[in-house]
Design a protein around this motif. Structure first.
Motif, short mmCIF file in Angstrom:
data_model
loop_
_atom_site.label_atom_id
_atom_site.label_comp_id
_atom_site.label_asym_id
_atom_site.label_seq_id
_atom_site.Cartn_x
_atom_site.Cartn_y
_atom_site.Cartn_z
N ARG A 174 0.82 -1.22 0.00
CA ARG A 174 0.00 0.00 0.00
C ARG A 174 0.85 1.27 0.00
N ASP A 175 1.94 1.28 0.78
CA ASP A 175 2.77 2.49 0.83
C ASP A 175 3.41 2.78 -0.53
N GLY A 176 3.78 1.73 -1.28
CA GLY A 176 4.32 1.92 -2.62
C GLY A 176 3.29 2.49 -3.57
N LEU A 177 2.08 1.95 -3.52
CA LEU A 177 1.01 2.48 -4.37
C LEU A 177 0.68 3.93 -4.03
N ASP A 178 0.65 4.24 -2.74
CA ASP A 178 0.35 5.61 -2.32
C ASP A 178 1.43 6.57 -2.80
N HIS A 179 2.68 6.15 -2.70
CA HIS A 179 3.78 7.02 -3.17
C HIS A 179 3.69 7.22 -4.67
N TRP A 180 3.39 6.15 -5.39
CA TRP A 180 3.27 6.23 -6.85
C TRP A 180 2.12 7.18 -7.22
N ALA A 181 1.01 7.07 -6.53
CA ALA A 181 -0.14 7.93 -6.82
C ALA A 181 0.17 9.39 -6.50
N ALA A 182 0.89 9.63 -5.41
CA ALA A 182 1.19 11.00 -5.00
C ALA A 182 2.25 11.66 -5.87
N HIS A 183 3.13 10.86 -6.45
CA HIS A 183 4.23 11.37 -7.28
C HIS A 183 4.24 10.61 -8.60
N PHE A 184 3.10 10.61 -9.26
CA PHE A 184 2.84 9.74 -10.41
C PHE A 184 3.92 9.78 -11.49
N TYR A 185 4.38 10.94 -11.83
CA TYR A 185 5.29 11.06 -12.97
C TYR A 185 6.71 10.60 -12.65
N PRO A 231 8.55 3.25 -6.96
CA PRO A 231 8.74 2.45 -5.75
C PRO A 231 8.97 0.97 -6.04
N HIS A 232 8.62 0.53 -7.23
CA HIS A 232 8.81 -0.85 -7.65
C HIS A 232 10.20 -1.11 -8.20
N GLY A 233 10.97 -0.05 -8.46
CA GLY A 233 12.31 -0.20 -9.00
C GLY A 233 12.38 -0.27 -10.51
N GLY A 234 11.24 -0.27 -11.17
CA GLY A 234 11.21 -0.29 -12.64
C GLY A 234 11.22 1.12 -13.20
N GLU A 235 10.48 1.35 -14.27
CA GLU A 235 10.42 2.67 -14.89
C GLU A 235 9.43 3.57 -14.16
N SER A 236 9.77 4.84 -14.05
CA SER A 236 8.77 5.83 -13.63
C SER A 236 7.91 6.14 -14.86
N VAL A 237 6.78 6.75 -14.64
CA VAL A 237 5.95 7.17 -15.77
C VAL A 237 6.71 8.15 -16.64
N GLY A 238 7.49 9.03 -16.01
CA GLY A 238 8.30 9.98 -16.77
C GLY A 238 9.33 9.30 -17.65
N MET A 239 9.98 8.27 -17.14
CA MET A 239 10.96 7.51 -17.94
C MET A 239 10.26 6.82 -19.11
N PHE A 240 9.12 6.22 -18.82
CA PHE A 240 8.33 5.54 -19.86
C PHE A 240 7.92 6.54 -20.95
#
Length: 170
Positions: A94-105, A109-118
């Motif tokens: 949940r904390d990873g999802l919350d961080h991703w939602a709050a800082h979407f671009y 938190p998963h260690g893969g690509e950010s939306v900005g990188m994608f």
């Protein structure tokens, strides 16, 4: 007409699983789904595909039916969800999802690509295809969202695309 972005058919993965770059094959329903997709597609001059099997199999089917070679383009691959790949969404921390939602671009938190990188990977492809004739790109829902965001579509990142659906970009 311009670029047609086609989402792959249903993959062989449990509903509710987080997957991006994981290379799941098409589901057993592939033949029926592919026939429906082929019947709905307008004429194209070129077929491109993500390198993932759920896309290449559909691209090969379309290319064979239309007499067109298939070109693999790694820029068409789905976003990399890192450690979340293959995990049921309900089990993603949940904390990873919350961080991703709050800082979407920028969050990853998963260690893969950010939306900005994608997005930075996808935009050059989209710009290159502008004015390239009628091109079909067999790809993923994330790339379709990124393309619509790039085109200025409000709410693009939240849009849903059924398996085998496509959008047309000018």
């Amino acid at each position: 007409m311009g670029v047609i972005l086609l989402r792959h058919t249903r993959p062989d993965v449990a509903e509710g699983t987080c997957y991006g770059r994981t290379d799941y094959p098409p589901a057993e329903s592939f033949s029926e789904e592919a026939a429906e997709v082929l019947a709905a597609l307008p004429p194209v001059h070129r077929v491109l595909s993500s390198p993932l099997l759920r896309c290449t199999r559909l691209a090969d089917h379309i290319g064979a039916a239309r007499g067109l070679p298939v070109e693999i383009d790694p820029r068409l691959i789905e976003i990399d969800f890192g450690a979340w790949e293959g995990t049921p969404w309900a089990e993603v921390p949940r904390d990873g999802l919350d961080h991703w939602a709050a800082h979407f671009y920028d969050s990853r938190p998963h260690g893969g690509e950010s939306v900005g990188m994608f997005y930075a990977r996808v935009v050059p492809f989209l710009d290159e295809m502008h004015g390239a004739g009628t091109v079909l790109a067999v790809t993923h829902a994330g790339l379709m969202r990124a393309a619509l965001h790039h085109a200025g579509r409000e709410g693009a990142w939240q849009m849903k695309f059924p398996y085998g659906s496509f959008i047309e970009l000018p």
